[in-house]
Design a protein around this motif. Structure first.
Motif, PDB file in Angstrom:
ATOM      1  N   TRP A   1       0.835  -1.202   0.000  1.00  0.00           N
ATOM      2  CA  TRP A   1       0.000   0.000   0.000  1.00  0.00           C
ATOM      3  C   TRP A   1       0.872   1.255   0.000  1.00  0.00           C
ATOM      4  CZ3 TRP A   1      -5.167   0.596  -0.523  1.00  0.00           C
ATOM      5  CH2 TRP A   1      -5.680   1.886  -0.278  1.00  0.00           C
TER       6      TRP A   1
ATOM      7  N   SER B   1       1.978   2.320  -3.232  1.00  0.00           N
ATOM      8  CA  SER B   1       0.869   2.701  -4.123  1.00  0.00           C
ATOM      9  C   SER B   1       0.393   1.546  -4.983  1.00  0.00           C
ATOM     10  CB  SER B   1       1.256   3.885  -5.010  1.00  0.00           C
ATOM     11  OG  SER B   1       1.596   4.992  -4.224  1.00  0.00           O
TER      12      SER B   1
ATOM     13  N   PRO C   1      -2.330  -1.107  -6.178  1.00  0.00           N
ATOM     14  CA  PRO C   1      -3.801  -1.042  -6.147  1.00  0.00           C
ATOM     15  C   PRO C   1      -4.392  -2.210  -5.373  1.00  0.00           C
ATOM     16  CG  PRO C   1      -3.041  -1.851  -8.277  1.00  0.00           C
ATOM     17  CD  PRO C   1      -1.810  -1.511  -7.500  1.00  0.00           C
TER      18      PRO C   1
ATOM     19  N   TYR D   1     -12.048   1.162  -3.582  1.00  0.00           N
ATOM     20  CA  TYR D   1     -11.874   2.485  -3.007  1.00  0.00           C
ATOM     21  C   TYR D   1     -11.159   3.381  -4.013  1.00  0.00           C
ATOM     22  CZ  TYR D   1     -12.796  -0.005   1.339  1.00  0.00           C
ATOM     23  OH  TYR D   1     -13.355  -0.778   2.324  1.00  0.00           O
ATOM     24  N   ALA D   2     -11.735   4.525  -4.295  1.00  0.00           N
ATOM     25  CA  ALA D   2     -11.122   5.455  -5.239  1.00  0.00           C
ATOM     26  C   ALA D   2      -9.843   6.036  -4.652  1.00  0.00           C
ATOM     27  CB  ALA D   2     -12.120   6.559  -5.592  1.00  0.00           C
ATOM     28  N   ASP D   3      -8.886   6.317  -5.555  1.00  0.00           N
ATOM     29  CA  ASP D   3      -7.613   6.859  -5.103  1.00  0.00           C
ATOM     30  C   ASP D   3      -7.774   8.213  -4.447  1.00  0.00           C
ATOM     31  OD1 ASP D   3      -6.343   4.630  -6.025  1.00  0.00           O
ATOM     32  OD2 ASP D   3      -5.793   5.503  -7.960  1.00  0.00           O
ATOM     33  N   ASP D   4      -8.714   9.027  -4.948  1.00  0.00           N
ATOM     34  CA  ASP D   4      -8.893  10.352  -4.359  1.00  0.00           C
ATOM     35  C   ASP D   4      -9.400  10.250  -2.929  1.00  0.00           C
ATOM     36  OD1 ASP D   4     -11.279   9.279  -5.118  1.00  0.00           O
ATOM     37  OD2 ASP D   4     -12.138  11.133  -5.919  1.00  0.00           O
ATOM     38  N   ARG D   5     -10.186   9.237  -2.608  1.00  0.00           N
ATOM     39  CA  ARG D   5     -10.633   9.041  -1.225  1.00  0.00           C
ATOM     40  C   ARG D   5      -9.462   8.701  -0.319  1.00  0.00           C
ATOM     41  NH1 ARG D   5     -16.283   5.616  -0.846  1.00  0.00           N
ATOM     42  NH2 ARG D   5     -17.658   7.162  -1.839  1.00  0.00           N
ATOM     43  N   VAL D   6      -8.584   7.855  -0.813  1.00  0.00           N
ATOM     44  CA  VAL D   6      -7.425   7.472  -0.007  1.00  0.00           C
ATOM     45  C   VAL D   6      -6.522   8.669   0.217  1.00  0.00           C
ATOM     46  CG1 VAL D   6      -5.416   5.961   0.099  1.00  0.00           C
ATOM     47  CG2 VAL D   6      -7.574   5.097  -0.812  1.00  0.00           C
ATOM     48  N   ARG D   7      -6.294   9.460  -0.822  1.00  0.00           N
ATOM     49  CA  ARG D   7      -5.472  10.667  -0.666  1.00  0.00           C
ATOM     50  C   ARG D   7      -6.113  11.639   0.315  1.00  0.00           C
ATOM     51  NH1 ARG D   7      -4.441   9.905  -6.306  1.00  0.00           N
ATOM     52  NH2 ARG D   7      -6.269  11.192  -6.812  1.00  0.00           N
TER      53      ARG D   7
ATOM     54  N   ASN E   1      -2.792   2.471   6.815  1.00  0.00           N
ATOM     55  CA  ASN E   1      -2.503   1.409   5.849  1.00  0.00           C
ATOM     56  C   ASN E   1      -2.842   0.035   6.420  1.00  0.00           C
ATOM     57  OD1 ASN E   1      -1.557   3.348   4.101  1.00  0.00           O
ATOM     58  ND2 ASN E   1       0.588   3.073   4.682  1.00  0.00           N
TER      59      ASN E   1
END
Length: 471
Positions: free
Chosen positions: A25, A28, A30, A35-41, A55
């Motif tokens: 994780w 980076s 996947p 889960y969308a990447d923008d949510r994780v960011r 993580n």
């Protein structure tokens, strides 16, 4: 009858693969297409200095519709982000969850109802309610009935805050929640949040072992990073960051509670900006700003964790005339209602906090022998201990000083230890070590010199004669 060791094997499997998943994780990979990447960011931005724990939780949760581990035990000191991280994570990922504070649950029925209402809502209200004094079996039976009506499409999470209070409830409650996924045959995970370690939490009768996740204390650099985010709109972020650096330089040795430090930062920032508003200094004049705020921070340090006045009253007293007389009243009272021996315990705690341990023999033994003053002073002790702040001391040293200063002979009964706990509850003493370690707990005295002088006058004890700084 065969023994099913699949839960144990699953636990060992997760323990082995979790570090690998966390590293993937971090690189980076996947891991979670759901889960969308923008949510994780967004989560990483909202949860600074907690990327490792984030993580690990994301690796444990997996896909929203997949089964998670039955129970997770998250532990760490207060104000380390346990509740905030897990609630923000579940809220941002829009996963069904029920947050229950065990402090508010005076009975098991209230706890059960909060869980059922959070997950099933109107379906629970229209169905048969729980009995007046429900048992764990009643809760499981009703949960399984409601799951038939509203089956889980995603993992349901039950967060039990202050989970150590479960030990004071029914004996089968904690073991039941740890394996609730198996009992209700539903995709549900129980997350326990506590300030004590699992070894002290574990029931004596045995139970299903949860996965353990530790939230360590924030370091000074992490506190600087988190507190500097609360910038003031009227001033530059660089100015507020330098102010936080000054604040931590004063308070970090006596207080590492993020909430308390944030409260102190907001309370004292207007005083820090006074020279800027009057035009006496600019943002780059760090020395002038420090010289203006230094007396204020020293007075505030005497009242850390003490709420003798509200924040509004503090600000009014700062701006009113006669600041010296009024500020002195912030940390001391003319009359304090404490039991007789509690006053002596508080005096002993103050002496233990501000006197070096090697001076106890000189102050509290009648026949201490000859001590040369040239050898008595050390180079690093020329600085006043009252400016350096209180030092932690063990319980046995506190009791030794207490028995030396008290007038009458006192037996070491449970009443004395109960009064020490009461002083900690009143926040006149602060415990700086876990109560679950093998060696004796350590404390700090959280009152000022004016406060302890007022206490000493009520019992006729001259505390100044026993302080190393006033020799």
């Amino acid at each position: 009858m065969t023994y099913d060791d699949s839960p144990r094997r699953a636990k060992f499997f997760l323990i082995l693969v979790l570090p690998v998943l966390s590293e993937c994780w971090r690189m980076s990979a996947p891991l979670h297409p759901g889960y969308a990447d923008d949510r994780v960011r967004l989560l990483i931005e909202k949860l600074p200095c907690r990327e490792t724990q984030l993580n690990t939780l994301l690796a444990l949760m997996g896909e929203p519709e997949q089964y998670c581990y039955p129970s997770i035990f998250i532990y760490g000191h207060r104000a380390t982000g346990k509740s905030y991280v897990i609630q923000t994570l579940l809220r941002e990922l829009e996963l069904p969850h029920a947050v229950v504070s065990c402090v508010e649950c005076v009975s098991t029925g209230i706890l059960f109802e909060q869980v059922l209402l959070s997950f099933f809502g109107s379906a629970y209200s229209s169905s048969n309610a729980l009995p007046r004094k429900p048992s764990l079996s009643d809760f499981i039976r009703l949960y399984r009935q409601l799951c038939v009506q509203l089956p889980a499409t995603q993992t349901r999470y039950i967060i039990l805050d202050k989970a150590e209070l479960l030990r004071d409830m029914d004996a089968n409650l904690l073991p039941g929640f740890l394996r609730l996924q198996e009992l209700v045959e539903d995709n549900v995970t129980v997350i326990l949040l506590s300030e004590i370690v699992w070894d002290k939490f574990r029931p004596n009768t045995g139970c299903f072992e949860p996965l353990l996740l530790h939230f360590p204390n924030y370091s000074k650099a992490e506190l600087q990073q988190i507190l500097a985010r609360d910038t003031h709109p009227a001033y530059s972020p660089e100015l507020y960051s330098s102010y936080i650096n000054i604040l931590l330089g004063v308070f970090y040795s006596v207080c590492r509670d993020l909430r308390e430090l944030r409260h102190l930062a907001a309370l004292n920032f207007p005083k820090f900006c006074e020279p800027l508003e009057t035009g006496e200094a600019k943002e780059k004049d760090a020395h002038k700003l420090w010289r203006n705020i230094e007396p204020q921070l020293k007075k505030a340090m005497q009242t850390v964790y003490l709420r003798e006045v509200s924040s509004v009253q503090w600000e009014e007293q700062q701006s009113a005339e006669g600041e010296v007389a009024e500020l002195r009243g912030l940390s001391s009272h003319d009359h304090v209602e404490l039991p007789y021996y509690s006053k002596y315990l508080l005096i002993a705690a103050y002496l233990a906090s501000y006197n070096p341990a090697r001076t106890d023999r000189r102050f509290f033994l009648k026949h201490h022998g000859k001590i040369k003053k040239t050898n008595f002073l050390k180079k690093h002790e020329k600085t006043s201990n009252h400016l350096l702040g209180p030092k932690p001391f063990p319980l046995d040293r506190l009791l030794a000083i207490f028995y030396s200063v008290v007038d009458s002979r006192v037996a070491p009964t449970a009443s004395v230890f109960a009064q020490i706990s009461s002083l900690v509850t009143l926040q006149l003493l602060s415990q700086v070590s876990h109560d679950d370690q093998l060696d004796a707990p350590k404390y700090k005295c959280a009152v000022s010199l004016d406060f302890i002088r007022a206490i000493s006058r009520t019992v006729g004890f001259d505390v100044v004669r026993h302080l190393y700084d006033f020799l």
